[in-house]
Scaffold this motif. Structure first.
Motif, PDB file in Angstrom:
ATOM      1  N   LEU A 247      -1.328  -0.854  -7.939  1.00 31.31           N
ATOM      2  CA  LEU A 247      -2.437  -0.684  -7.313  1.00 31.31           C
ATOM      3  C   LEU A 247      -3.077   0.379  -7.250  1.00 31.31           C
ATOM      4  O   LEU A 247      -2.858   1.407  -6.786  1.00 31.31           O
ATOM      5  N   PRO A 248      -4.425   0.381  -7.905  1.00 31.95           N
ATOM      6  CA  PRO A 248      -5.050   1.277  -8.036  1.00 31.95           C
ATOM      7  C   PRO A 248      -5.529   1.953  -6.729  1.00 31.95           C
ATOM      8  O   PRO A 248      -5.975   1.496  -5.843  1.00 31.95           O
ATOM      9  N   ARG A 249      -5.336   3.278  -6.647  1.00 37.27           N
ATOM     10  CA  ARG A 249      -5.607   3.975  -5.234  1.00 37.27           C
ATOM     11  C   ARG A 249      -7.048   3.955  -5.035  1.00 37.27           C
ATOM     12  O   ARG A 249      -7.351   3.876  -3.590  1.00 37.27           O
ATOM     13  N   SER A 250      -7.896   4.130  -5.906  1.00 37.17           N
ATOM     14  CA  SER A 250      -9.450   3.897  -5.551  1.00 37.17           C
ATOM     15  C   SER A 250      -9.826   2.418  -4.908  1.00 37.17           C
ATOM     16  O   SER A 250     -10.952   2.487  -4.445  1.00 37.17           O
ATOM     17  N   LEU A 251      -8.992   1.386  -5.094  1.00 36.37           N
ATOM     18  CA  LEU A 251      -9.274   0.105  -4.496  1.00 36.37           C
ATOM     19  C   LEU A 251      -8.559  -0.048  -3.234  1.00 36.37           C
ATOM     20  O   LEU A 251      -8.697  -1.224  -2.513  1.00 36.37           O
ATOM     21  N   ALA A 252      -7.798   0.739  -2.876  1.00 32.24           N
ATOM     22  CA  ALA A 252      -6.811   0.758  -1.714  1.00 32.24           C
ATOM     23  C   ALA A 252      -7.799   0.092  -0.330  1.00 32.24           C
ATOM     24  O   ALA A 252      -7.483  -0.847   0.383  1.00 32.24           O
ATOM     25  N   GLU A 253      -8.666   1.085  -0.091  1.00 35.79           N
ATOM     26  CA  GLU A 253      -9.678   0.878   1.172  1.00 35.79           C
ATOM     27  C   GLU A 253     -10.293  -0.289   1.088  1.00 35.79           C
ATOM     28  O   GLU A 253     -10.120  -0.957   2.220  1.00 35.79           O
ATOM     29  N   ALA A 254     -10.998  -0.570   0.020  1.00 37.05           N
ATOM     30  CA  ALA A 254     -11.659  -1.971  -0.187  1.00 37.05           C
ATOM     31  C   ALA A 254     -10.867  -3.072   0.102  1.00 37.05           C
ATOM     32  O   ALA A 254     -11.009  -4.230   0.699  1.00 37.05           O
TER      33      ALA A 254
ATOM     34  N   PHE B 289       0.876  -1.162   0.074  1.00 31.41           N
ATOM     35  CA  PHE B 289      -0.280   0.064   0.021  1.00 31.41           C
ATOM     36  C   PHE B 289       0.876   1.145  -0.086  1.00 31.41           C
ATOM     37  O   PHE B 289       0.258   2.391  -0.616  1.00 31.41           O
ATOM     38  N   GLY B 290       2.112   1.012   0.642  1.00 30.85           N
ATOM     39  CA  GLY B 290       3.070   2.311   0.815  1.00 30.85           C
ATOM     40  C   GLY B 290       3.402   2.939  -0.708  1.00 30.85           C
ATOM     41  O   GLY B 290       3.436   4.082  -1.126  1.00 30.85           O
ATOM     42  N   ARG B 291       3.734   1.916  -1.668  1.00 28.59           N
ATOM     43  CA  ARG B 291       4.200   2.031  -3.086  1.00 28.59           C
ATOM     44  C   ARG B 291       2.941   1.900  -3.987  1.00 28.59           C
ATOM     45  O   ARG B 291       3.267   2.341  -5.166  1.00 28.59           O
ATOM     46  N   ASN B 292       1.492   1.669  -3.530  1.00 28.52           N
ATOM     47  CA  ASN B 292       0.675   1.482  -4.371  1.00 28.52           C
ATOM     48  C   ASN B 292       0.972   0.619  -5.729  1.00 28.52           C
ATOM     49  O   ASN B 292       1.008   0.805  -6.822  1.00 28.52           O
ATOM     50  N   GLU B 293       1.424  -0.748  -5.259  1.00 24.57           N
ATOM     51  CA  GLU B 293       2.078  -1.581  -6.068  1.00 24.57           C
ATOM     52  C   GLU B 293       1.695  -3.125  -5.585  1.00 24.57           C
ATOM     53  O   GLU B 293       1.648  -3.404  -4.588  1.00 24.57           O
ATOM     54  N   ILE B 294       1.499  -3.849  -6.895  1.00 28.72           N
ATOM     55  CA  ILE B 294       1.277  -5.212  -6.416  1.00 28.72           C
ATOM     56  C   ILE B 294       2.325  -6.264  -7.207  1.00 28.72           C
ATOM     57  O   ILE B 294       2.757  -5.858  -8.372  1.00 28.72           O
ATOM     58  N   THR B 295       2.855  -6.943  -6.378  1.00 26.35           N
ATOM     59  CA  THR B 295       3.850  -8.112  -6.885  1.00 26.35           C
ATOM     60  C   THR B 295       3.131  -9.458  -7.485  1.00 26.35           C
ATOM     61  O   THR B 295       2.548  -9.943  -6.320  1.00 26.35           O
ATOM     62  N   VAL B 296       3.185  -9.605  -8.643  1.00 27.98           N
ATOM     63  CA  VAL B 296       2.634 -10.821  -9.168  1.00 27.98           C
ATOM     64  C   VAL B 296       3.883 -11.952  -9.251  1.00 27.98           C
ATOM     65  O   VAL B 296       4.514 -11.899  -9.677  1.00 27.98           O
TER      66      VAL B 296
END
Length: 336
Positions: free
Chosen positions: A187-194, A167-174
């Protein structure tokens, strides 16, 4: 000749006294030894079983090039299967002979190949995406939003582990994507809370499992032996865990697997119906739409290639064909 054996025939092969049950067990063992996915295992075993049935339940060791060529050619001529389906059957049989039986088959020049079609992917417009997502809620909505917002494949999203969301980098590792490759996507910021709420829910389920003596996640490549405590750590748990525990088909261990993709498929189909979308839409359509919309926004094709995890940029270039349609392509002479 039928190409789909019935349950009774399958049961006779699995439960009878013929060599097939031992052979299929060996196929599964070698597939797991080489770290093939369970889905690939099911597909390969299905094609090998079908090959045995079509050839009168003879053992594959007693057959060879002629029978393989005949089987694959009938798929194309009589079964009229797509090229990808025929190639899938070929891969299964080559695996059987080379990896399991230790027999090298010469190149099969006599195989009649199914004609490979060149099709552009189905893509939803931004307005259609909004309509579809607007008719979904809960976990299916979040999964569909991640598919469109990150470009990940369906199983990459479902197998996402908590430790791989930053969440700190707004990033997902696949991890271990197609071809066994790792990559990063946004990581879309609009989905962070959900997504944070989903992880909190997964953490509560994990704590409950630990209290009941469970809570060990499946780890690939013998990592569980190398790091004995890792399977019970919160970071290795799925972001989208299943509602109930079940038996792992690999070793029979009871553990909590990831969310069922069938639930998402049904929710997506229902949302498209309510939104009045008549295009053939699947979870992969959201990935196609992600790539196309990035290119429409002017992003470099190499960047899109990396986000999608394509080995060759030629694969990514299929989306440039989509851009040449409709309002983003060449102006029709009628409109001039």
């Amino acid at each position: 000749m039928s190409y789909t054996p019935g349950n009774a025939e399958i049961n006779r092969i699995e439960d009878g006294g013929a060599p097939a049950p031992r052979l299929l067990d060996e196929v599964r063992r070698v597939l797991r030894l080489k770290h093939y996915s369970l889905r690939t295992e099911a597909v390969y075993v299905g094609w090998i079983r079908r090959f045995i049935l079509v050839n009168g339940k003879r053992h594959p060791r007693d057959m060879g090039e002629v029978e393989v060529e005949g089987f694959l050619s009938r798929l194309a001529v009589q079964g009229k299967v797509a090229a990808a389906t025929q190639n899938q059957a070929l891969a299964a049989l080559l695996f059987l002979y080379k990896q399991v039986l230790g027999i090298e088959l010469p190149w099969m020049e006599g195989v009649i190949r199914a004609k490979r079609s060149q099709r552009v992917p189905t893509v939803l417009s931004r307005e259609e995406i909004t309509r579809v997502l607007g008719r979904m809620d809960g976990r299916p909505w979040l999964l569909a939003s991640l598919l469109y917002g990150t470009g990940m494949r369906l199983m990459e999203v479902l197998r996402l582990r908590i430790k791989d969301v930053d969440f700190g980098r707004n990033e997902i590792t696949v991890r271990d994507g197609k071809g066994g490759k790792d990559r990063r996507t946004m990581l879309p910021r609009s989905l962070a809370e959900a997504l944070q709420r989903e992880i909190e829910r997964a953490s509560l389920l994990h704590e409950a499992d630990l209290r009941e003596g469970f809570g060990a996640a499946w780890l690939p490549y013998a990592l569980a032996r190398k790091y004995p405590e890792a399977p019970r750590e919160i970071g290795w748990q799925y972001v989208f865990p299943a509602a109930r525990r079940s038996r792992d088909p690999r070793d029979g261990t009871e553990r909590r697997h990831h969310f069922d993709d069938g639930v998402l498929s049904r929710a997506l189909k229902g949302a498209c119906r309510l939104a009045g979308i008549v295009k053939p839409v699947s979870a992969h359509t959201l990935r196609h739409s992600f790539a196309t919309h990035l290119l429409e926004a002017g992003h470099d094709i190499r960047t899109v290639q990396e986000l999608l995890g394509h080995k060759d940029v030629a694969t990514t270039q299929i989306y440039t064909h989509v851009l040449n349609r409709g309002g983003h392509g060449v102006l029709s002479p009628l409109d001039r």
